[in-house]
Design a protein around this motif. Structure first.
Motif, PDB file in Angstrom:
ATOM      1  N   VAL A 125       0.841  -1.208   0.000  1.00 41.62           N
ATOM      2  CA  VAL A 125       0.000   0.000   0.000  1.00 41.62           C
ATOM      3  C   VAL A 125       0.870   1.249   0.000  1.00 41.62           C
ATOM      4  CG1 VAL A 125      -1.653   1.340   1.375  1.00 41.62           C
ATOM      5  CG2 VAL A 125      -2.011  -1.113   1.050  1.00 41.62           C
ATOM      6  N   ILE A 126       1.924   1.259   0.819  1.00 43.06           N
ATOM      7  CA  ILE A 126       2.819   2.425   0.873  1.00 43.06           C
ATOM      8  C   ILE A 126       3.466   2.673  -0.482  1.00 43.06           C
ATOM      9  CG2 ILE A 126       4.999   3.271   1.847  1.00 43.06           C
ATOM     10  CD1 ILE A 126       4.160   2.045   4.515  1.00 43.06           C
ATOM     11  N   SER A 127       3.757   1.602  -1.233  1.00 41.34           N
ATOM     12  CA  SER A 127       4.398   1.795  -2.540  1.00 41.34           C
ATOM     13  C   SER A 127       3.471   2.475  -3.546  1.00 41.34           C
ATOM     14  CB  SER A 127       4.891   0.459  -3.099  1.00 41.34           C
ATOM     15  OG  SER A 127       3.829  -0.319  -3.576  1.00 41.34           O
ATOM     16  N   HIS A 128       2.163   2.499  -3.253  1.00 42.10           N
ATOM     17  CA  HIS A 128       1.197   3.121  -4.159  1.00 42.10           C
ATOM     18  C   HIS A 128       0.573   4.408  -3.629  1.00 42.10           C
ATOM     19  CE1 HIS A 128       0.792  -0.003  -7.227  1.00 42.10           C
ATOM     20  NE2 HIS A 128       0.957  -0.876  -6.257  1.00 42.10           N
ATOM     21  N   LEU A 129       0.640   4.637  -2.337  1.00 38.17           N
ATOM     22  CA  LEU A 129      -0.201   5.653  -1.720  1.00 38.17           C
ATOM     23  C   LEU A 129       0.580   6.470  -0.702  1.00 38.17           C
ATOM     24  CD1 LEU A 129      -3.235   6.537  -1.393  1.00 38.17           C
ATOM     25  CD2 LEU A 129      -3.389   4.820   0.413  1.00 38.17           C
ATOM     26  N   ARG A 130       0.421   7.768  -0.775  1.00 37.64           N
ATOM     27  CA  ARG A 130       0.967   8.654   0.251  1.00 37.64           C
ATOM     28  C   ARG A 130      -0.158   8.952   1.223  1.00 37.64           C
ATOM     29  NH1 ARG A 130       5.846   8.230  -0.241  1.00 37.64           N
ATOM     30  NH2 ARG A 130       6.969   9.006  -2.001  1.00 37.64           N
ATOM     31  N   ALA A 131      -0.059   8.392   2.426  1.00 39.68           N
ATOM     32  CA  ALA A 131      -1.103   8.595   3.428  1.00 39.68           C
ATOM     33  C   ALA A 131      -0.489   8.404   4.809  1.00 39.68           C
ATOM     34  CB  ALA A 131      -2.244   7.607   3.220  1.00 39.68           C
ATOM     35  N   VAL A 136      -3.019   3.862   6.104  1.00 41.26           N
ATOM     36  CA  VAL A 136      -2.367   2.736   5.419  1.00 41.26           C
ATOM     37  C   VAL A 136      -2.697   1.434   6.136  1.00 41.26           C
ATOM     38  CG1 VAL A 136      -0.109   1.693   4.936  1.00 41.26           C
ATOM     39  CG2 VAL A 136      -0.503   4.096   4.400  1.00 41.26           C
ATOM     40  N   LEU A 137      -2.648   1.444   7.464  1.00 39.70           N
ATOM     41  CA  LEU A 137      -2.956   0.251   8.242  1.00 39.70           C
ATOM     42  C   LEU A 137      -4.407  -0.180   8.037  1.00 39.70           C
ATOM     43  CD1 LEU A 137      -1.997  -1.836  10.331  1.00 39.70           C
ATOM     44  CD2 LEU A 137      -2.705  -0.235  12.111  1.00 39.70           C
ATOM     45  N   LEU A 138      -5.317   0.777   8.049  1.00 39.92           N
ATOM     46  CA  LEU A 138      -6.736   0.467   7.852  1.00 39.92           C
ATOM     47  C   LEU A 138      -6.981  -0.153   6.473  1.00 39.92           C
ATOM     48  CD1 LEU A 138      -9.620   0.666   9.006  1.00 39.92           C
ATOM     49  CD2 LEU A 138      -9.761   2.901   7.915  1.00 39.92           C
ATOM     50  N   LEU A 139      -6.403   0.446   5.439  1.00 45.15           N
ATOM     51  CA  LEU A 139      -6.569  -0.098   4.091  1.00 45.15           C
ATOM     52  C   LEU A 139      -5.938  -1.488   3.984  1.00 45.15           C
ATOM     53  CD1 LEU A 139      -7.491   0.163   1.168  1.00 45.15           C
ATOM     54  CD2 LEU A 139      -5.376   1.424   0.694  1.00 45.15           C
ATOM     55  N   SER A 140      -4.799  -1.684   4.614  1.00 47.37           N
ATOM     56  CA  SER A 140      -4.121  -2.989   4.563  1.00 47.37           C
ATOM     57  C   SER A 140      -4.951  -4.072   5.243  1.00 47.37           C
ATOM     58  CB  SER A 140      -2.751  -2.896   5.234  1.00 47.37           C
ATOM     59  OG  SER A 140      -1.949  -1.958   4.584  1.00 47.37           O
ATOM     60  N   VAL A 141      -5.500  -3.760   6.415  1.00 49.20           N
ATOM     61  CA  VAL A 141      -6.330  -4.734   7.121  1.00 49.20           C
ATOM     62  C   VAL A 141      -7.600  -5.016   6.325  1.00 49.20           C
ATOM     63  CG1 VAL A 141      -7.711  -5.101   9.210  1.00 49.20           C
ATOM     64  CG2 VAL A 141      -5.380  -4.215   9.389  1.00 49.20           C
ATOM     65  N   LYS A 193      -8.066  -2.080  -7.202  1.00 50.37           N
ATOM     66  CA  LYS A 193      -9.521  -1.907  -7.100  1.00 50.37           C
ATOM     67  C   LYS A 193      -9.878  -0.990  -5.926  1.00 50.37           C
ATOM     68  CE  LYS A 193     -13.507  -4.971  -7.419  1.00 50.37           C
ATOM     69  NZ  LYS A 193     -13.938  -6.357  -7.269  1.00 50.37           N
ATOM     70  N   ALA A 194      -9.223  -1.202  -4.766  1.00 50.08           N
ATOM     71  CA  ALA A 194      -9.490  -0.376  -3.585  1.00 50.08           C
ATOM     72  C   ALA A 194      -9.058   1.070  -3.805  1.00 50.08           C
ATOM     73  CB  ALA A 194      -8.775  -0.939  -2.371  1.00 50.08           C
ATOM     74  N   LEU A 195      -7.928   1.279  -4.481  1.00 52.09           N
ATOM     75  CA  LEU A 195      -7.466   2.637  -4.734  1.00 52.09           C
ATOM     76  C   LEU A 195      -8.351   3.353  -5.753  1.00 52.09           C
ATOM     77  CD1 LEU A 195      -3.607   2.177  -4.752  1.00 52.09           C
ATOM     78  CD2 LEU A 195      -5.031   3.163  -2.954  1.00 52.09           C
ATOM     79  N   ALA A 196      -8.933   2.598  -6.669  1.00 50.98           N
ATOM     80  CA  ALA A 196      -9.863   3.199  -7.640  1.00 50.98           C
ATOM     81  C   ALA A 196     -11.139   3.630  -6.953  1.00 50.98           C
ATOM     82  CB  ALA A 196     -10.151   2.216  -8.762  1.00 50.98           C
ATOM     83  N   ILE A 197     -11.572   2.862  -5.943  1.00 51.11           N
ATOM     84  CA  ILE A 197     -12.787   3.210  -5.201  1.00 51.11           C
ATOM     85  C   ILE A 197     -12.532   4.383  -4.275  1.00 51.11           C
ATOM     86  CG2 ILE A 197     -14.394   2.378  -3.421  1.00 51.11           C
ATOM     87  CD1 ILE A 197     -14.104  -0.410  -4.703  1.00 51.11           C
TER      88      ILE A 197
END
Length: 198
Positions: A125-131, A136-141, A193-197
């Protein structure tokens, strides 16, 4: 037909060699343990973007991703290192015969494998997203729980790789790039898919 097979073989060998080069870069930049998160993020960055150019380009891209993601990957790296240190101290007490361990050794290993899989999701997630780290933890879980089949495949792949490295330690140098390639293949569809949403 022979030309088609030769091209596929050449592409496969090129990809395998690039994964091995990336694995060596990962191991080299992970020597100071505090940089292991940034190393894994850079590894994911190069693999997920499908860099199939020359190895010089891969090295440049790897170090660029390492530098740009270092600070963002520092917090999860410190947390995982704290867990590892706690586990090592507790397990050393078990193996030296002292009583008073926090958890049974088997439970430490199960938690370690689950956190290892979570780490793969976090650094992907970190490799795709600056947050922020909580985002990042929430999206990963959420990705881990939402793609349970891929998560279990990743878990068993990591456990199998650990067993192979335990039996044949010399293979350790080949595994980071190959395992990250497998993990990227499993994680990327759900992540995109999650990043597109979001």
């Amino acid at each position: 037909m022979k030309s088609l097979l030769e091209n596929k073989l050449y592409d496969w060998l090129t990809t395998a060699c690039q994964l091995i080069v990336l694995g060596f870069l990962f191991l080299f930049t992970s020597i100071p343990l505090i940089t292991s998160g940034a190393s894994l993020t850079a590894l994911y960055h190069c693999i997920s973007r499908g860099h199939t150019q020359t190895s010089a380009h891969i090295c440049r891209e790897y170090f660029s991703a390492f530098k740009s993601n270092f600070l963002q990957s520092l917090a999860p790296t410190i947390l995982f290192l704290c867990y590892g240190a706690t586990m090592a101290v507790d397990l050393s007490q078990v193996f030296t015969g002292k009583n008073g361990n926090l958890l049974p050794p088997f439970l430490w290993m199960v938690i370690c494998l689950v956190l290892w899989v979570l780490a793969n999701y976090i650094f992907a997630v970190i490799s795709h997203l600056r947050a922020s780290f909580p985002a990042v933890l929430l999206l990963s879980v959420r990705l881990m729980a939402g793609h349970i089949k891929e998560t279990f495949i990743l878990l068993f792949t990591m456990a199998g790789a650990s067993l192979i490295v335990f039996l044949v330690p010399g293979l350790f140098v080949l595994f980071p790039g190959i395992l990250c390639g497998i993990a990227s293949h499993l994680i990327e569809p759900g992540l995109k898919k999650a990043l597109a949403i979001d």
